[in-house]
Design an enzyme around this catalytic site. Structure first.
Site, mmCIF file in Angstrom:
data_model
loop_
_atom_site.group_PDB
_atom_site.id
_atom_site.type_symbol
_atom_site.label_atom_id
_atom_site.label_comp_id
_atom_site.label_asym_id
_atom_site.label_seq_id
_atom_site.Cartn_x
_atom_site.Cartn_y
_atom_site.Cartn_z
ATOM 1 N N LYS A 136 0.833 -1.212 0.000
ATOM 2 C CA LYS A 136 0.000 0.000 0.000
ATOM 3 C C LYS A 136 0.866 1.260 0.000
ATOM 4 O O LYS A 136 0.605 2.184 -0.758
ATOM 5 C CB LYS A 136 -0.915 -0.042 1.240
ATOM 6 C CG LYS A 136 -1.846 1.137 1.365
ATOM 7 C CD LYS A 136 -3.067 0.783 2.190
ATOM 8 C CE LYS A 136 -2.771 0.654 3.671
ATOM 9 N NZ LYS A 136 -2.457 1.930 4.335
ATOM 10 N N ARG A 191 2.801 5.939 -3.299
ATOM 11 C CA ARG A 191 3.955 6.740 -3.719
ATOM 12 C C ARG A 191 4.210 6.610 -5.224
ATOM 13 O O ARG A 191 4.664 7.557 -5.867
ATOM 14 C CB ARG A 191 5.198 6.334 -2.914
ATOM 15 C CG ARG A 191 5.126 6.808 -1.450
ATOM 16 C CD ARG A 191 6.044 6.009 -0.558
ATOM 17 N NE ARG A 191 6.174 6.534 0.798
ATOM 18 C CZ ARG A 191 5.282 6.327 1.787
ATOM 19 N NH1 ARG A 191 4.184 5.614 1.557
ATOM 20 N NH2 ARG A 191 5.492 6.825 2.996
ATOM 21 N N GLY A 198 -5.224 7.862 5.496
ATOM 22 C CA GLY A 198 -4.320 8.849 6.079
ATOM 23 C C GLY A 198 -3.074 9.028 5.234
ATOM 24 O O GLY A 198 -2.587 10.143 5.043
ATOM 25 N N ARG A 247 -9.075 12.220 12.271
ATOM 26 C CA ARG A 247 -7.634 12.045 12.538
ATOM 27 C C ARG A 247 -6.884 13.377 12.461
ATOM 28 O O ARG A 247 -7.276 14.279 11.716
ATOM 29 C CB ARG A 247 -7.039 11.016 11.551
ATOM 30 C CG ARG A 247 -7.662 9.646 11.753
ATOM 31 C CD ARG A 247 -7.138 8.623 10.777
ATOM 32 N NE ARG A 247 -5.736 8.310 10.995
ATOM 33 C CZ ARG A 247 -5.029 7.526 10.183
ATOM 34 N NH1 ARG A 247 -5.588 7.000 9.109
ATOM 35 N NH2 ARG A 247 -3.772 7.268 10.461
ATOM 36 N N GLN A 303 4.446 9.219 7.281
ATOM 37 C CA GLN A 303 3.545 10.088 6.517
ATOM 38 C C GLN A 303 3.970 11.546 6.657
ATOM 39 O O GLN A 303 3.998 12.293 5.678
ATOM 40 C CB GLN A 303 2.113 9.907 7.004
ATOM 41 C CG GLN A 303 1.552 8.531 6.687
ATOM 42 C CD GLN A 303 0.175 8.286 7.277
ATOM 43 O OE1 GLN A 303 -0.389 9.157 7.947
ATOM 44 N NE2 GLN A 303 -0.366 7.109 7.040
ATOM 45 N N ASP A 306 1.751 -1.094 11.960
ATOM 46 C CA ASP A 306 0.423 -1.523 11.486
ATOM 47 C C ASP A 306 0.102 -2.961 11.881
ATOM 48 O O ASP A 306 -1.017 -3.432 11.647
ATOM 49 C CB ASP A 306 0.345 -1.403 9.957
ATOM 50 C CG ASP A 306 0.321 0.056 9.518
ATOM 51 O OD1 ASP A 306 -0.101 0.915 10.310
ATOM 52 O OD2 ASP A 306 0.730 0.331 8.370
ATOM 53 N N LYS A 356 -4.519 5.974 14.596
ATOM 54 C CA LYS A 356 -4.603 5.309 13.281
ATOM 55 C C LYS A 356 -6.052 5.381 12.782
ATOM 56 O O LYS A 356 -6.813 6.211 13.245
ATOM 57 C CB LYS A 356 -4.106 3.864 13.407
ATOM 58 C CG LYS A 356 -2.631 3.772 13.760
ATOM 59 C CD LYS A 356 -1.787 4.287 12.621
ATOM 60 C CE LYS A 356 -0.310 4.244 12.966
ATOM 61 N NZ LYS A 356 0.502 4.863 11.912
ATOM 62 N N ARG A 371 -6.343 2.038 17.951
ATOM 63 C CA ARG A 371 -6.196 0.583 17.807
ATOM 64 C C ARG A 371 -5.984 -0.131 19.142
ATOM 65 O O ARG A 371 -6.303 -1.313 19.253
ATOM 66 C CB ARG A 371 -5.067 0.260 16.818
ATOM 67 C CG ARG A 371 -5.525 0.510 15.392
ATOM 68 C CD ARG A 371 -4.486 0.173 14.351
ATOM 69 N NE ARG A 371 -5.108 0.226 13.029
ATOM 70 C CZ ARG A 371 -4.434 0.361 11.886
ATOM 71 N NH1 ARG A 371 -3.119 0.468 11.900
ATOM 72 N NH2 ARG A 371 -5.087 0.383 10.735
ATOM 73 N N ARG A 390 -7.718 -3.091 9.590
ATOM 74 C CA ARG A 390 -6.843 -4.020 10.312
ATOM 75 C C ARG A 390 -7.506 -4.584 11.573
ATOM 76 O O ARG A 390 -7.180 -5.676 12.015
ATOM 77 C CB ARG A 390 -5.498 -3.360 10.638
ATOM 78 C CG ARG A 390 -4.748 -2.942 9.373
ATOM 79 C CD ARG A 390 -3.293 -2.684 9.621
ATOM 80 N NE ARG A 390 -2.751 -1.798 8.595
ATOM 81 C CZ ARG A 390 -2.425 -2.173 7.368
ATOM 82 N NH1 ARG A 390 -2.583 -3.424 6.987
ATOM 83 N NH2 ARG A 390 -1.946 -1.308 6.498
HETATM 84 C C1 S3P Z 1 2.452 4.783 6.179
HETATM 85 C C2 S3P Z 1 2.939 5.203 7.391
HETATM 86 C C3 S3P Z 1 2.391 4.763 8.683
HETATM 87 C C4 S3P Z 1 1.467 3.562 8.540
HETATM 88 C C5 S3P Z 1 0.539 3.689 7.368
HETATM 89 C C6 S3P Z 1 1.339 3.827 6.083
HETATM 90 C C7 S3P Z 1 3.094 5.292 4.944
HETATM 91 O O1 S3P Z 1 1.635 5.823 9.249
HETATM 92 O O2 S3P Z 1 0.727 3.372 9.725
HETATM 93 O O3 S3P Z 1 -0.307 2.575 7.243
HETATM 94 O O4 S3P Z 1 2.849 4.706 3.865
HETATM 95 O O5 S3P Z 1 3.851 6.260 5.029
HETATM 96 P P1 S3P Z 1 2.318 6.969 10.162
HETATM 97 O O6 S3P Z 1 3.159 7.810 9.326
HETATM 98 O O7 S3P Z 1 1.150 7.740 10.742
HETATM 99 O O8 S3P Z 1 3.070 6.229 11.228
#
Ligand code: S3P
Length: 450
Positions: A28, A33, A101, A129, A176, A327, A354, A358, A403
């Site tokens: 994912k 990206r 997110g 969020r 992120q 995750d 999240k 969670r 999840r």
């Molecule tokens: C992700 C970063 C993580 C992860 C999300 C995917 C990413 O989140 O929990 O499922 O692809 O950059 P956080 O940046 O909030 O930790």
């Protein structure tokens, strides 16, 4: 988008051995990206193995709204004709990122240094969020944002017409946030510097380098210092998306707790910033092995073989490992219920922000299934009952979180009584073939509303 359709109640019944191969979908993080970086090149990026889950499809839609041509050729093969760094056009509609997110935060970053105004929204989970963690550093570039109380979506972001580069120390371990700042830095002249104290998944750094950006990473006493030179001409790429370790976690954990199981999960990306769960399972005594270790597209890849493991032990999961398995804690807590002794998970405050809280969602469901859980702000402990002793027989709220829904469906494969969730529809955000794939291995999952 999840949460917009009717809920899909689902039940998982205790089942016989899980056997066979589980070909899980594309990663994912890398899928989002690939589309975003493809949209930031001039020319055509070719992607195979894209995750066609709702989250990623929402990002594809968003890239079209910014002017890129995104084409689905079928079977996970996609192309993106990009508009170049700084070339995003102002969308004439609100950008709806659904449940994602990652989608909204990365897109906010990429659009923040373009002279355009964009309004973002999402489903009930995403709109609850925190977005300030992204919009705060984006102000350093000259961006303004206007959201709801607490920095929540819907939110309008006014891009910086004359962006200035930023130096930012990320206050929470978040790929992120790091990625949003780096993507914003792409269209700022000069050097944008991001410092992270704890290493988080590094796909953005690796992929920016792959697309031809000048980016260096240095490990210092301050942390990981990432330096990006702005306004590069990105070169279109051919990307083979590896399969998602976070999706592999579900058939792997299901096999470990279900008597007699032997499941092969081929071609899993094992980037060290993502593989913490598998190390943890091995430390707990799981029969989990890597076969055919190799390197593909600059990423370590292996086939995972997971077998039923009757003598699991609870362990203390090192907090330093949290980012590499963030995750995977929901499904780890399910495995912990089948171990003997306590599994102690510390340093995991991020789990509270999240798709759901969670810790709260899992603790409620585990307790309803007869498992004792202690929790604090940034930690939780699961008191394992040992194989064969977990009662089950509960219906759990999935709280619009894929999840959570999948973790409890895995749990029901080995509890004494079935486990149900009120809504399995969010599973389609990241793992649309979950029911089919688990059913093929021998799981008994049913939709309970006919
Ligand atoms: C992700 C970063 C993580 C992860 C999300 C995917 C990413 O989140 O929990 O499922 O692809 O950059 P956080 O940046 O909030 O930790």
């Amino acid at each position: 988008m999840s949460g917009h359709g009717s809920p899909i109640p689902m039940t998982s019944r205790p089942c016989g051995p899980l056997k066979g191969e589980a070909h899980v979908p594309g990663d994912k993080s890398i899928s989002h990206r690939s589309l975003i970086l493809g949209a930031l090149c001039v020319g055509e990026t070719h992607i195979t193995g894209l995750l066609e889950g709702e989250d990623v499809l929402d990002t594809a839609k968003a890239m079209r709204a910014f002017g890129a041509t995104v084409t689905d050729h079928g079977g996970g093969e996609w192309t993106v004709q990009g508009v170049g760094v700084g070339g995003f056009a102002e969308p004439d509609q609100v950008i709806d990122c659904g449940n994602s997110g990652t989608g909204v935060r990365l897109i906010m970053g990429a659009a923040a240094t373009c002279p355009i105004t964009v309004t973002y929204t999402g489903d009930a989970s995403l709109n609850g969020r925190p977005m300030g963690r992204v919009t705060d550093p984006l102000t350093l570039f000259g961006t303004q944002s206007f959201g709801r109380e607490g920095g929540r979506l819907p939110m309008t972001v006014v891009g910086a017409a004359e962006p200035i580069p930023a130096r930012y120390e990320v206050p929470v371990p978040s790929a992120q946030v790091k990625s949003a700042v780096l993507l914003a830095g792409l269209n700022a002249p000069g050097q944008t510097i991001v410092i992270e104290k704890e290493a988080t998944r590094d796909h953005t750094e690796r992929m920016l380098q792959g697309f031809g950006a000048e980016l260096s990473v240095e490990d210092t006493d301050e942390g990981r210092v990432i330096t990006l030179t702005g306004q590069p001409e990105l070169t279109p790429q051919s990307i083979v998306v590896p399969r998602d370790p976070s999706s592999a976690a579900f058939p792997v954990c299901a096999a470990i707790i279900t008597p007699g199981s032997d499941v092969l999960v081929p071609n899993i990306g094992l980037n060290p910033t993502r593989a913490g769960l598998f190390t943890t399972l091995q430390e707990m005594g799981a029969d989990l092995t890597y076969e055919n270790m190799r390197e593909e597209g600059g990423e370590p890849v292996a086939d995972l073989r997971a077998k039923f493991s009757p003598d699991l032990k609870g362990i203390a999961v090192p907090p330093a490992r949290a980012a590499s398995m963030i995750d995977e804690y929901p499904v780890l807590s399910v495995v912990a219920a089948f171990a003997s002794g306590v599994t102690d998970m510390q340093g995991v405050k991020e789990l509270r922000v999240k798709e759901s809280d969670r810790i709260d969602a899992m603790a409620k469901g585990l307790r309803a299934a007869g498992v004792s859980v202690d929790e604090g702000d940034d930690w939780w402990k699961v008191h394992g009952l040992g194989h064969g002793n977990v009662p089950g027989g509960a219906t759990v709220a999935s709280q619009l979180d894929h999840r959570i829904a999948m973790a409890f469906m895995v749990m029901g494969m080995a509890t004494q009584k079935p486990m149900s969730v009120d809504d399995g529809s969010p599973i389609a955000t990241s793992f649309p073939i979950f029911e089919w794939l688990m059913g093929n291995l021998g799981a008994q999952l049913v939709r309970t509303n006919g």
